[in-house]
Design a protein around this motif. Structure first.
Motif, PDB file in Angstrom:
ATOM      1  N   VAL A   1     -19.171   5.395 -87.060  1.00 28.45           N
ATOM      2  CA  VAL A   1     -18.737   4.932 -88.381  1.00 28.45           C
ATOM      3  C   VAL A   1     -19.166   3.481 -88.603  1.00 28.45           C
ATOM      4  O   VAL A   1     -19.546   3.089 -89.703  1.00 28.45           O
ATOM      5  N   GLU A   2     -19.142   2.695 -87.540  1.00 32.16           N
ATOM      6  CA  GLU A   2     -19.551   1.295 -87.656  1.00 32.16           C
ATOM      7  C   GLU A   2     -21.017   1.197 -88.078  1.00 32.16           C
ATOM      8  O   GLU A   2     -21.402   0.317 -88.852  1.00 32.16           O
ATOM      9  N   GLY A   3     -21.823   2.134 -87.584  1.00 32.18           N
ATOM     10  CA  GLY A   3     -23.257   2.037 -87.837  1.00 32.18           C
ATOM     11  C   GLY A   3     -23.736   2.850 -89.022  1.00 32.18           C
ATOM     12  O   GLY A   3     -24.915   2.844 -89.340  1.00 32.18           O
ATOM     13  N   SER A   4     -22.847   3.567 -89.690  1.00 36.97           N
ATOM     14  CA  SER A   4     -23.273   4.451 -90.759  1.00 36.97           C
ATOM     15  C   SER A   4     -22.463   4.166 -92.016  1.00 36.97           C
ATOM     16  O   SER A   4     -21.244   4.317 -92.028  1.00 36.97           O
ATOM     17  N   ALA A   5     -23.139   3.757 -93.094  1.00 37.61           N
ATOM     18  CA  ALA A   5     -22.444   3.316 -94.311  1.00 37.61           C
ATOM     19  C   ALA A   5     -21.517   4.397 -94.858  1.00 37.61           C
ATOM     20  O   ALA A   5     -20.427   4.108 -95.339  1.00 37.61           O
TER      21      ALA A   5
ATOM     22  N   MET B   1     -10.828   6.613 -90.662  1.00 37.03           N
ATOM     23  CA  MET B   1     -11.568   5.359 -90.627  1.00 37.03           C
ATOM     24  C   MET B   1     -12.929   5.497 -91.307  1.00 37.03           C
ATOM     25  O   MET B   1     -13.569   6.541 -91.216  1.00 37.03           O
ATOM     26  N   ALA B   2     -13.329   4.417 -91.988  1.00 35.44           N
ATOM     27  CA  ALA B   2     -14.614   4.415 -92.678  1.00 35.44           C
ATOM     28  C   ALA B   2     -15.338   3.104 -92.383  1.00 35.44           C
ATOM     29  O   ALA B   2     -14.765   2.168 -91.823  1.00 35.44           O
ATOM     30  N   ASN B   3     -16.594   3.066 -92.792  1.00 32.07           N
ATOM     31  CA  ASN B   3     -17.393   1.858 -92.628  1.00 32.07           C
ATOM     32  C   ASN B   3     -16.804   0.711 -93.446  1.00 32.07           C
ATOM     33  O   ASN B   3     -16.240   0.926 -94.519  1.00 32.07           O
ATOM     34  N   GLN B   4     -16.952  -0.508 -92.936  1.00 31.84           N
ATOM     35  CA  GLN B   4     -16.332  -1.645 -93.621  1.00 31.84           C
ATOM     36  C   GLN B   4     -16.949  -1.924 -94.987  1.00 31.84           C
ATOM     37  O   GLN B   4     -16.316  -2.542 -95.832  1.00 31.84           O
TER      38      GLN B   4
END
Lengths: 306, 324
Positions: free
Chosen positions: B218-222, B132-135
């Motif tokens: 991951v949500e908070g980190s680009a 999973m990665a940032n959106q």
């Protein structure tokens, strides 16, 4: 108890007068008072934040279902904490049963009987103080190796959890009880002995009754610490999914902190709300138990004065 | 010291004794931890003790719940000691079923053999280990080779732009999140990507067993990157995005179909239960295991996993017949 109070208020008055007569002393005094107040508010705000967060998160989940229903993966909406609540109460009841006689007994021995000139008594004392600082999970390993398995071989049952937690908090009880016993003025003992009472009569009828408030406080602190422990219990069999009520000598039990942790690490957000509701329940259980203990303490306090 | 005063002092002791007695009374039971079995031909009773991977636990719990509604006399408990911890208890003969998110290791199998415990490995569900990665991350697909560049034990990559052959330009610091080294997910990922179980660069954010904090990271980190079970992605699709995996045959996204047909490789995995021969001798354990395998679709859906294919299910039932 009247004269110590008088002395204390006299000392306070004297201190206050000393501060008032000195301008710099007053400033320093105010500064320290505000520093102390700051320390207190950090602790209280932390607690308040946790409570508000839990209540907000748990909103909509707070119902009797939480107390009466077992946990569920299929039906998260009506899942509850019944086995965990009963498990916690059962484990704690036996922690209480174990630590009161053992802890008070050990403290009486160390304070009233032990000869401090003997090396083994000093050794025991040092060890009790050290034990109070050992991490909880180490006691879990001890419980696993010696109580669940090994020499005791009780298996993974609630009683094993009680004994493990009792070992964990025993130092707290011993230390608090010793302080309470030490606070009893020697004149009371000497008076009792002078009137012909035996040593045991002096301890059981004079020293212990006066120390009960201090002992109760120690026991409250100890049980409050034990109730929140999850790590050692995971090692001695507090399973995370149990839908039936626990039995003291039967494997298959769980406790609130373990259940909360398990829900909090799930993927589904519904479980996170449930975990928050668990925090609220745990708080209720803890406050109820402490409330009872405090009532008990006041009860004895009043009897002593009256 | 009249009697009245004496009795008041005894009160706490009496209360304690009463409490003990009443709780001990609760402890009366006809079946002990290893006992049970069935009473006669019809109703099943007794206990089923399962322990192991926290990843498999939601499956075990769902299966236990469904099974117990049909067999109210049976008490199933599911623990989460971790895959390794589960095997340790299993090979000590303390559990009937061990749940695992990976194969059994040689030394664990040896421990079981030394204790005379035979077992069988049964698949109960499929899972897609999801990267999973940032959106806001423009990269949609990573090859196994690239994942190895990122996560390899000797990797010193610190920026997305240092990854060779990316499908998009991305100049952002790599911020890696991964499970603790006790986890079966960690063992599986390192085996599949780095070629050797347990080997991975060590300068990543170790989130232990709490996958939700990886999502949060991951949500908070680009430049964030995290791997975990499929259910954590499913529940957080609005917060993170899944990276497609290219194992040489083009990019494949994690999904029910791609896992079941085997094209989501090498990160598609089966989750297992290991019942012991001693456990299976108990009627209620065998019934539970059979139920678990043959209702894997329903169980997996309830727990947020992917069910077995028909072939996998047939294989599991066959293995089950081969023991006991």
């Amino acid at each position: 108890m009247k004269s110590p109070n008088l002395a204390a208020s006299g000392a306070a008055a004297a201190t206050e007068r000393g501060l008032l007569s000195n301008g710099r002393g007053k400033t320093v005094g105010t500064l320290f008072a505000s520093l102390l107040f700051f320390g207190l508010s950090v602790a209280m705000l932390g607690l308040a934040w946790l409570l508000v967060w839990s209540f907000l998160r748990a909103q909509g989940r707070l119902s009797w279902d939480l107390f009466t229903n077992p946990p569920s993966t299929l039906d998260i909406e009506s899942a509850g904490f019944r086995p965990a609540i009963l498990g916690t109460l059962m484990v704690m009841a036996f922690v209480f049963v174990v630590i009161v006689p053992l802890g008070v007994g050990a403290a009486i021995y160390l304070e009233e009987y032990a000869d401090r000139n003997r090396w083994y008594n000093r050794f025991i004392e040092l060890n009790i103080q050290n034990l109070a600082g050992v991490p909880a999970v180490v006691f879990g390993i001890l419980g696993l190796a010696f109580i669940a398995r090994g020499p005791f071989g009780l298996g993974f049952i609630p009683l094993t959890a009680s004994l493990t937690l009792a070992l964990l908090v025993l130092p707290t009880v011993i230390l608090a009880t010793r302080e309470a016993i030490r606070a009893v003025p020697d004149s009371i003992r000497q008076g009792s002995l002078a009137l012909g009472a035996t040593k045991w009569q002096t301890i059981s009828r004079q020293v212990l009754p006066v120390s009960i408030p201090g002992i109760t406080t120690g026991v409250i602190l100890a049980v409050s610490r034990a109730i929140g422990e999850a790590a050692p219990l995971l090692l001695v069999g507090a399973t995370t999914f149990v839908v039936f009520d626990p039995e003291l000598f039967n494997s298959g039990y769980t406790v609130l902190p373990v259940q909360i942790y398990q829900y909090a690490t799930r993927a589904q957000p519904e479980f996170h709300d449930l975990a928050a509701a668990g925090v609220v329940i745990m708080l209720i259980v803890l406050l109820t138990m402490n409330g009872f203990a405090i009532w008990l303490r006041n009860h004895f306090d009043k009897k002593r004065v009256g | 010291m009249d009697l009245k005063v004496q009795s008041k002092r005894i009160l706490p002791v009496a209360v304690t004794g009463l409490l003990a007695a009443s709780l001990a009374a609760c402890g009366n039971s006809d079946d002990d931890e290893n006992g049970g079995g069935s009473n006669g031909g019809g109703e099943l009773s007794g206990s089923v003790v399962a322990d192991g991977s926290s990843t498999v636990a939601p499956l075990g719990e769902a299966a236990a719940e469904l099974f117990m509604t049909e067999n109210p006399g049976v008490q199933v408990t599911v623990g989460t000691s971790g895959t390794g911890g589960g095997f340790e208890k299993f090979c000590a003969g303390e559990t009937d079923i061990s749940e695992a998110s990976r194969d059994i290791k040689d030394e664990e199998a040896q421990a079981c053999a030394d204790a005379g415990i035979e077992f069988v490995q049964l698949g109960v569900a499929n899972d897609a280990l999801t990267v999973m990665a940032n959106q806001d991350n423009p990269v949609d697909c990573l090859t196994v080779e690239q994942l190895q560049q990122i996560w390899g034990p000797d990797s010193t990559l610190s920026n997305w732009s240092e990854i060779e052959g990316l499908d998009a330009d991305f100049d952002e610091e790599l911020d890696l999140y991964g499970p603790g080294t006790d986890s079966g997910t960690f063992d599986f990922f390192t085996e599949a990507i780095n070629g050797e179980g347990g080997v991975q660069r060590t300068d990543y954010n170790n989130i232990g067993e709490d996958d939700n904090s990886g999502i949060l990271g991951v949500e908070g980190s680009a430049g964030g990157l995290f791997y975990s079970g499929y259910s954590y992605y499913l529940e957080n699709q609005d917060r993170v995005k899944a990276i497609e995996i290219d194992n040489g045959d083009g990019c494949v996204a994690p999904a029910e179909e791609t896992v079941q047909d085997g094209s989501y490789a090498p990160l598609g995995r089966q989750l297992y239960i290991f019942p012991s021969d001693q456990g299976l001798e108990k009627e209620q354990v065998r019934a539970f295991v059979e139920y678990f395998v043959s209702n894997s679709g329903e169980v997996a859906e309830a727990a947020g996993f992917i069910g077995l294919t028909e072939d996998q299910e047939a294989e599991a039932l066959e293995s089950l017949d081969s023991i006991g």
